[in-house]
Every structure is written in C-alpha cells, then in structure tokens.
Design a protein around this motif. Structure first.
Motif, PDB file in Angstrom:
ATOM      1  N   ASP A 156     -25.523  81.589 -74.428  1.00 52.30           N
ATOM      2  CA  ASP A 156     -25.450  82.808 -73.610  1.00 52.30           C
ATOM      3  C   ASP A 156     -24.377  83.684 -74.228  1.00 52.30           C
ATOM      4  O   ASP A 156     -23.311  83.204 -74.588  1.00 52.30           O
ATOM      5  CB  ASP A 156     -25.114  82.590 -72.124  1.00 52.30           C
ATOM      6  CG  ASP A 156     -25.036  81.154 -71.707  1.00 52.30           C
ATOM      7  OD1 ASP A 156     -25.739  80.361 -72.335  1.00 52.30           O
ATOM      8  OD2 ASP A 156     -24.285  80.848 -70.773  1.00 52.30           O
ATOM      9  N   LEU A 157     -24.710  84.955 -74.341  1.00 53.41           N
ATOM     10  CA  LEU A 157     -23.790  85.864 -75.033  1.00 53.41           C
ATOM     11  C   LEU A 157     -22.703  86.335 -74.072  1.00 53.41           C
ATOM     12  O   LEU A 157     -22.664  87.476 -73.643  1.00 53.41           O
ATOM     13  CB  LEU A 157     -24.567  87.034 -75.617  1.00 53.41           C
ATOM     14  CG  LEU A 157     -25.547  86.580 -76.702  1.00 53.41           C
ATOM     15  CD1 LEU A 157     -26.436  87.718 -77.125  1.00 53.41           C
ATOM     16  CD2 LEU A 157     -24.814  86.014 -77.895  1.00 53.41           C
ATOM     17  N   VAL A 177     -19.613  76.116 -80.108  1.00 59.83           N
ATOM     18  CA  VAL A 177     -20.204  77.408 -79.739  1.00 59.83           C
ATOM     19  C   VAL A 177     -19.213  78.216 -78.901  1.00 59.83           C
ATOM     20  O   VAL A 177     -19.019  79.416 -79.131  1.00 59.83           O
ATOM     21  CB  VAL A 177     -21.531  77.188 -78.973  1.00 59.83           C
ATOM     22  CG1 VAL A 177     -21.995  78.467 -78.317  1.00 59.83           C
ATOM     23  CG2 VAL A 177     -22.596  76.674 -79.923  1.00 59.83           C
ATOM     24  N   ALA A 178     -18.552  77.541 -77.946  1.00 64.15           N
ATOM     25  CA  ALA A 178     -17.595  78.242 -77.088  1.00 64.15           C
ATOM     26  C   ALA A 178     -16.457  78.834 -77.917  1.00 64.15           C
ATOM     27  O   ALA A 178     -16.090  80.004 -77.752  1.00 64.15           O
ATOM     28  CB  ALA A 178     -17.038  77.285 -76.028  1.00 64.15           C
ATOM     29  N   LEU A 179     -15.937  78.024 -78.857  1.00 67.33           N
ATOM     30  CA  LEU A 179     -14.841  78.523 -79.701  1.00 67.33           C
ATOM     31  C   LEU A 179     -15.314  79.682 -80.565  1.00 67.33           C
ATOM     32  O   LEU A 179     -14.612  80.694 -80.707  1.00 67.33           O
ATOM     33  CB  LEU A 179     -14.309  77.395 -80.580  1.00 67.33           C
ATOM     34  CG  LEU A 179     -13.391  76.396 -79.874  1.00 67.33           C
ATOM     35  CD1 LEU A 179     -12.953  75.310 -80.830  1.00 67.33           C
ATOM     36  CD2 LEU A 179     -12.174  77.122 -79.315  1.00 67.33           C
ATOM     37  N   THR A 190     -31.387  82.075 -78.657  1.00 69.20           N
ATOM     38  CA  THR A 190     -31.765  80.721 -79.057  1.00 69.20           C
ATOM     39  C   THR A 190     -31.730  80.667 -80.576  1.00 69.20           C
ATOM     40  O   THR A 190     -32.443  81.399 -81.253  1.00 69.20           O
ATOM     41  CB  THR A 190     -33.163  80.369 -78.544  1.00 69.20           C
ATOM     42  OG1 THR A 190     -33.262  80.821 -77.199  1.00 69.20           O
ATOM     43  CG2 THR A 190     -33.408  78.883 -78.597  1.00 69.20           C
ATOM     44  N   PHE A 191     -30.870  79.812 -81.069  1.00 66.25           N
ATOM     45  CA  PHE A 191     -30.617  79.803 -82.504  1.00 66.25           C
ATOM     46  C   PHE A 191     -30.665  78.359 -82.983  1.00 66.25           C
ATOM     47  O   PHE A 191     -29.782  77.561 -82.657  1.00 66.25           O
ATOM     48  CB  PHE A 191     -29.246  80.423 -82.780  1.00 66.25           C
ATOM     49  CG  PHE A 191     -29.005  80.756 -84.207  1.00 66.25           C
ATOM     50  CD1 PHE A 191     -29.679  81.821 -84.800  1.00 66.25           C
ATOM     51  CD2 PHE A 191     -28.116  80.011 -84.965  1.00 66.25           C
ATOM     52  CE1 PHE A 191     -29.446  82.139 -86.121  1.00 66.25           C
ATOM     53  CE2 PHE A 191     -27.895  80.329 -86.292  1.00 66.25           C
ATOM     54  CZ  PHE A 191     -28.565  81.391 -86.876  1.00 66.25           C
ATOM     55  N   GLN A 250     -38.301  86.437 -80.127  1.00 69.72           N
ATOM     56  CA  GLN A 250     -37.179  86.349 -79.182  1.00 69.72           C
ATOM     57  C   GLN A 250     -35.854  86.766 -79.807  1.00 69.72           C
ATOM     58  O   GLN A 250     -35.094  87.528 -79.220  1.00 69.72           O
ATOM     59  CB  GLN A 250     -37.101  84.912 -78.661  1.00 69.72           C
ATOM     60  CG  GLN A 250     -36.659  84.809 -77.213  1.00 69.72           C
ATOM     61  CD  GLN A 250     -35.192  84.488 -77.105  1.00 69.72           C
ATOM     62  OE1 GLN A 250     -34.590  84.041 -78.059  1.00 69.72           O
ATOM     63  NE2 GLN A 250     -34.602  84.741 -75.955  1.00 69.72           N
ATOM     64  N   ILE A 251     -35.591  86.284 -81.040  1.00 72.11           N
ATOM     65  CA  ILE A 251     -34.273  86.533 -81.633  1.00 72.11           C
ATOM     66  C   ILE A 251     -34.091  88.010 -81.959  1.00 72.11           C
ATOM     67  O   ILE A 251     -33.025  88.592 -81.748  1.00 72.11           O
ATOM     68  CB  ILE A 251     -34.049  85.627 -82.858  1.00 72.11           C
ATOM     69  CG1 ILE A 251     -32.599  85.713 -83.313  1.00 72.11           C
ATOM     70  CG2 ILE A 251     -34.971  85.956 -84.006  1.00 72.11           C
ATOM     71  CD1 ILE A 251     -32.096  84.442 -83.915  1.00 72.11           C
TER      72      ILE A 251
END
Lengths: 117, 347
Positions: free
Chosen positions: B112-113, B10-12, B105-106, B285-286
C-alpha cells in the motif's frame, strides 16, 4: 507488527534528521564571534530594555477560547464518523450540542473577547 | 520468517522513499517559489546555477551548511537549540499517514502506497500540525529578542485560532465518508454521480473546501496570513535570531507543512490519487497505479502552485482583520456547513 510501528520508525528517522542538522550546525561553519554579533538583533541599535516583558492579555484569551472550542471539535469527530448509523436521533442530539457551542460563541462575541483594538 | 523480513523491508523502503521525496520536494519548492515569484514580478529569478537554476537548491543547501551558527548571548541556550528540531520533527512525521496511491502489486508483494495506515489518520495529521506550535513559541521565547517574541506570539495565536475552522471544515467530509482513514476517504470518492461526474467531495462540500483551503494557508503562516513574519514590522518574526542550518530548518518545516496540507486538500476534497474514467481504459494494474500516483503528484503540485500564486498576488491582512476572519466568519460558516450537511443527510 503493529500499524503504529512504521510511525515510530518514522519518528526515529525524523529525530535523527533533526539531531543531524543540529550537529552539522554546530560543527561546520566558521566561528568568529564578537560581542556585537551575540547581541539580540534590534534593527542595528544596541538592544534596549529586556524582551521579557508582559504580553497583551488578548493572547491569553485566545488560548483559552482555543481550548474550549477545540475540545468541542474533538467531540464532533466522534459523532461525525458514525453520523450515518445514528440517523435523525443523532443529528438532533448533536444539534443541541452545536447550539450550545454557538451560544458560547455568541456570548464571547458580545463580551468583546474577539475584538483586537 | 522470510515474509516478516519482506514486510519490514517494504516498510523501511517506504519510509526512505517518503523522506527522500519530501526533502527533494522541499528543496525544489523553494526554487519554484523563487522562480514563480520572479515571473510574476517580471524578473528572471535564480537561473545561473545549473540549467535554468535547477542546481540552485543544492548551492543554497551547501551555503546554509557553511554559514556561521550564532547563539545570542542572552538566549536560553538549550531551548534555543532544541526549538528548530522540535518544529522539523512533527512536520516530517505528518507525512506518515498520507496515502499517495492505491495498492501496488509488485512481484507478488502487495504494497500500500502509504507508510502507516492507522484508524485515526486524519486526527493524527491535525494533531501533528498542532505540535509545531511548540517549536515556534519555544524558539521565539528563547531568542530573547523583542521582535522574535512578538512574531512567535502572533504566530501561535493565529495557528491555534485557525485550527478550529480547519478541524470543523473537514467534519462534512467525515459525515459523508464515515471514516478517519485517509485511504478510505479517497476510496469513498471513487464512484460517479449520474455515471459521469466523479463523486469528489468538492462537489458536495464546496464551502468546506474553501474554508479548509483558507484555514490551511493561515495555519502555515503563508501570505496573505503571514503576520508572524511581517517583515516591515517584525524583521523576520520568530526566526529573527536564527542563522545557518537552524534557520533553514524553520523553512524546511514551513514547506513540509505546505506539502502536507496540499496533499490533505487533494485527499479530502479532490479524490486523492483517483483519475476519473481510468478503469474504463483497462490498463494493466501496475501501469494504472503509476498513472494514479502521477495524478496525485500533479494535483498536489497544483495546490503548491496556488500557495505561491496567492502569496505573490494578495496583500497582507491586518492582525485584527485576520482574527476577525477566523472567529467571526470562518468559524460560524464552518458550523453552518455542518448543520446544512446534517439536514441534507438526515432527510
């Protein structure tokens, strides 16, 4: 994983992008060099004199003033984020500090260090 | 183990998305600037490559790549070559701490964006912004060109001077929110005054908003503060001797800095990604998160437009006026703003 790890990863990617661009600049593109092209640009005339001349002392003064005031700004950050907890006491204490800063600004102003003539 | 992999993945992914978005925005910002300036001056602007000129940035990029790269014979070669990279690096890295949305939330994974959520978020942005001064002064000095050196010195003096009102003007916001984390600054603005008006900092800190916007424009060397590049006096300022991709890198850094400072204005004063009244709609939410991201992009775009609009509307300052505005107007006003905010809050 530390919270700073993504920043380091970001640094590596940005570094790679920077290097990549520099490499592209070196290897792509034609190379037809001549003396005129390699001369420093001087509005079309052959370059006169040297660019390594003494510069106005004003820039030096601005740099010193920047360091003085910027250090004060850094102190204020620490104070500002706990301002709510400190209450009136913290405010009065910082007011003294800010007044000293304002005194410094007034001094520099009177001495003419902020004039660009 | 699998969880760690997901976190790293996710970070990458976020880093790649941020870089791609930044590059594309920079490319199209240049086009937007050219088209908008053309409309302001009653011209058409580049509209030939692709539909309405939409492929123009790609054509420009290719052209930059295949131009001859000249290193002047008198230049200090090593510093001359490094300088463009030194200015691009901080400009791209600043975006690491800018939050561009809430928490997405996926498929059970919380994202976190924001690339990195660090405690000193705002300080990091300001520190990175100051580092770009080095690229400018190194490039201008190493060029061994009188005009470049003068432009670089002017630019440096201007950037470091305007950093002080820039740093002081955010102090009011920090006093009210009590955090340097940018996402918490946004969350602090999510409530309402009297139940209707969103609690955005611009309402409580209008003066700080104006000071910040002015200083940010000067910090990015944009007109009316573009003395370093005053074409009539200094040819092109600090990048006079640069050609090909290296020239493009200076522009990339300038436009990246514009995007960052627009994002910062939105986060600090205009509620970041928040949309007033959105939670009352009861969206899934999304969908809500996506709407908020869209709102953030729209708000930032408005400020980017404002940058361009101002550039083609106002004439340039004289250098003494520029310095006077900074030290004798903005700095005292910023100090007064801290004082007034302190009095009101301590009451």
């Amino acid at each position: 994983m530390s919270v700073y790890t993504p920043i380091f990863a970001m640094f590596l990617v940005a570094f790679a992008i920077g290097l990549g661009f520099l490499a592209v600049a070196t290897f792509l593109g034609p190379k037809r060099l001549s003396k005129e092209k390699l001369d420093p640009f001087d509005c079309g005339n052959p370059p006169l004199g040297t660019p390594r001349v003494p510069v106005s002392i004003k820039y030096y003064v601005v740099a010193i003033l920047f360091i003085l005031f910027d250090v004060e700004v850094v102190y204020l950050y620490v104070w500002a984020i706990i301002f709510k907890d400190l209450g009136l006491f913290g405010f009065v204490e910082m007011l003294v500090f800010i007044l000293i800063v304002v005194g410094g600004l007034a001094y520099v102003w009177r001495k003419g260090a902020l004039e660009w003539k | 183990m699998a969880e760690t992999l997901v976190i790293i993945g996710v970070a990458l992914a976020k880093i790649v998305v941020v870089f791609a978005a930044l590059q594309v925005t920079i490319m199209y910002l240049v086009l937007a600037e050219r088209r908008i300036s053309a409309f302001i001056q009653d011209r058409l602007g580049p509209n030939r490559v692709g539909w309405e000129g939409l492929l123009q940035p790609i054509a420009d990029g290719l052209k930059f790549l295949f131009k001859e790269d000249i290193i002047p014979s008198r230049a200090d070669k090593v510093i001359f070559v490094i300088a463009p990279a030194m200015i691009v690096l901080p400009a791209l890295m600043t975006f690491a701490v800018i939050p561009f949305g809430g928490v997405l939330t996926f498929g059970g994974i919380k994202i976190d964006l924001q690339v990195a959520s660090i405690d000193i978020g705002l300080l990091y942005v300001l520190a990175m912004a100051s580092i770009s001064v080095y690229g400018i002064i190194f490039g201008s000095w190493a060029s061994a060109n009188k005009y470049a050196l003068m432009g670089g010195l002017r630019s440096c003096a201007q950037m470091i001077s305007y950093e002080i009102p820039l740093g002081l003007s955010v102090m009011g916001v920090l006093m009210m929110t009590g955090t340097l984390k940018l996402e918490q600054v946004v969350e602090a603005q999510s409530t309402y005054v009297w139940g209707v008006i969103p609690r955005w900092n611009i309402i409580f800190q209008p003066l700080a908003f104006l000071l910040f916007l002015t200083s940010a424009m000067a910090e990015n060397n944009r007109l009316p503060f573009d003395l370093p590049e005053a074409e009539q006096e200094l040819v092109a300022g600090y990048h006079t001797e640069y050609s090909s991709v290296k020239f493009a890198m200076f522009f990339m850094a300038e436009y990246a800095a514009m995007i960052t400072s627009s994002a910062l204005v939105v986060i600090l004063f205009l509620g970041g990604w928040l949309v007033p009244g959105l939670e009352a709609l009861g969206l899934p939410q999304i969908v809500k998160e996506l709407v908020q991201m869209g709102a953030f992009v729209l708000k930032v775009s408005f400020f980017l437009f404002l940058y361009i609009w101002v550039r083609w509307t106002f004439p340039r300052f004289r250098y003494d006026q520029l310095m006077r505005l900074c030290w004798k107007v903005l700095l005292p006003l910023a100090l007064a703003n801290i004082f007034v905010t302190g009095i009101v809050m301590a009451m």
